[in-house]
Design an enzyme around this catalytic site. Sequence first.
Site, PDB file in Angstrom:
ATOM      1  CG  ASP A 168      10.241  30.596  27.031  1.00  0.00           C
ATOM      2  OD1 ASP A 168      10.417  31.343  25.958  1.00  0.00           O
ATOM      3  OD2 ASP A 168      10.732  31.153  28.105  1.00  0.00           O
ATOM      4  CG  HIS A 169       8.041  33.539  21.889  1.00  0.00           C
ATOM      5  ND1 HIS A 169       8.211  34.283  23.091  1.00  0.00           N
ATOM      6  CD2 HIS A 169       8.682  34.092  20.722  1.00  0.00           C
ATOM      7  CE1 HIS A 169       8.810  35.392  22.484  1.00  0.00           C
ATOM      8  NE2 HIS A 169       9.309  35.225  21.234  1.00  0.00           N
ATOM      9  CG  HIS A 190      12.328  34.628  26.219  1.00  0.00           C
ATOM     10  ND1 HIS A 190      11.244  33.907  26.298  1.00  0.00           N
ATOM     11  CD2 HIS A 190      11.851  35.951  25.873  1.00  0.00           C
ATOM     12  CE1 HIS A 190      10.093  34.557  26.181  1.00  0.00           C
ATOM     13  NE2 HIS A 190      10.352  35.647  25.805  1.00  0.00           N
TER      14      HIS A 190
HETATM   15  C1  BG6 Z   1       8.515  38.569  24.470  1.00  0.00           C
HETATM   16  C2  BG6 Z   1       9.051  39.900  25.218  1.00  0.00           C
HETATM   17  O1  BG6 Z   1       8.496  37.718  25.530  1.00  0.00           O
HETATM   18  O2  BG6 Z   1       9.615  38.129  23.742  1.00  0.00           O
HETATM   19  C3  BG6 Z   1       9.129  41.051  24.509  1.00  0.00           C
HETATM   20  O3  BG6 Z   1       7.792  40.287  26.276  1.00  0.00           O
HETATM   21  C4  BG6 Z   1      10.140  40.954  23.395  1.00  0.00           C
HETATM   22  O4  BG6 Z   1       9.689  42.293  25.110  1.00  0.00           O
HETATM   23  C5  BG6 Z   1       9.886  39.393  22.763  1.00  0.00           C
HETATM   24  O5  BG6 Z   1      10.253  41.818  22.431  1.00  0.00           O
HETATM   25  C6  BG6 Z   1      11.207  39.043  21.725  1.00  0.00           C
HETATM   26  O6  BG6 Z   1      10.758  37.896  21.024  1.00  0.00           O
HETATM   27  P1  BG6 Z   1      11.457  37.610  19.898  1.00  0.00           P
HETATM   28  O7  BG6 Z   1      10.853  36.188  19.287  1.00  0.00           O
HETATM   29  O8  BG6 Z   1      11.226  38.831  18.769  1.00  0.00           O
HETATM   30  O9  BG6 Z   1      12.938  37.397  19.978  1.00  0.00           O
END
Ligand code: BG6
Length: 486
Positions: A170-171, A233
């Site tokens: 989960d980045h 997230h």
């Molecule tokens: C991803 C989603 O996990 O996270 C995307 O699939 C979203 O739809 C993205 O745009 C958002 O990541 P960040 O790091 O730009 O907030």
Amino acid sequence: MLKICNIVIVGGEGDLAFRKLYPALYSLHKENLLADCTKVFGFGRGKFTPEDFLAHMREWTESSDYVKEVDDESWAGFCERVIHFVGDATSPEDLRRLQGDMGAEEIVFYLSTPPSIFAPICRAMGEAGVVSDTTRLVVEKPLGSSLESFDEINDTLFETFDENQIYRIDHYLGKETVQNLLALRFSNIFFEPLWNRNYIDHVQITVAESVGAGGRWSYYNESGALRDMVQNHLLQLVCLVAMEFPARNKADDIRDEKLKIIRCLKPIDGSNVQGLTVRGQYSEGYIGQEIVPGYEQEQDAEGKSNTETFVAIKAEIENNRWQGVPFYLRTGKRMSNRYSEIVIQFKPVIFKFIDMDPNALQNNQLVIRLQPNEGIEMKMMNKVPGLSESTRLQQVGLNLSFEEAFDDHRSPSAYERLLLDVTRGDQTLFMRSDELRGAWKWVDGMINGWDLTKQAAKSYRAGSTGPDDALGLLIKDGRKWQDFSA
Ligand code: BG6
């Protein structure tokens, strides 16, 4: 001691690999965080020639927000590590050929591929005999679209790997500001006594994006904001705000505490979904000066849709610390700006000085800005300087900007952190299967509730803060969302 391990990126000619993984690996290389013998295998089907592959990799690395500069010397060193390996990852024969090219004992397989091919790849790995006890597997979302489909994917991974070998990304957990949540809570003495239902009125978590769903419409249309953002997230953010102090600072102790929060989430289903959730879908509007199409008019749109591109939820955690403290969550695409923050709204003071204007009193608020302008703001009441007879009050913010406070530190990308942790064998920032099962169970309840009640996605103008009903979700509780349109 740096661990020697080879990193194999399956789907190594794909978008994620070029946009995020190679730039992150380059930064790790430049910071001397990869062992000398560590090789990176970009495993792809041969869409690129070796020269084009390297050129493409450099182009993306140079355009990464997190790489300050690509210098020729370190780039040359990095290219010595990178091997463009052409093959079919579902073929045991090709995997054996890959193993023949590797020297070190430990291997990290990063599946940067659609989950639909996780199963054949993992089976081929098993058959080829390339998996040992030290082999690690990294997988990206979407890991299923329901508890049932998550279990199916997971079961195929378990045929070849054990839980302690699987790193589910989960980045958000790799983001500096998200990691700082636990540091903030548990390294400052004054938060803990106040961090509960006695002093906190409610919590708001907003993750707003200005981008639309165009370009990946068909994936997104199957998913929607709830599955795409909340299930992973936003729920992870809820866990980090709400969890108890872990027994030790170890991966499983932290994940045990997060799991407890997920288990305490009050179920949302057909009986209460309409009062606790709002779905929205963007229509044509302006982002800044630019006119942008509505969701159903995106270039790759496939027609009419009831998929939500925005969702707001009143979540409740049924435990001793949080009973009666709502966690309001909202996330959406094509909002007025990119903006993520957590607001901890405290309760009012109990005793008020007689000569103070009670109407001027505002509750304390802790605002944790995740992106952009990462920082923390504590909003407090202060006396306005002056000689007036009665004490005049005004709320002012104690503002900590990370950029200013740590201006000599580079903020690494989420993928740098996560890739480094995989090479170190640290699973703290990765999701365990029971956490994900719990999250899917909660989300499934809401999706079934929406189906049962035929809850429609309300239209909101691109460039706004979401549908009006989302305001209503708080207004009916006598509260309001933190403004983010400024
Ligand atoms: C991803 C989603 O996990 O996270 C995307 O699939 C979203 O739809 C993205 O745009 C958002 O990541 P960040 O790091 O730009 O907030």
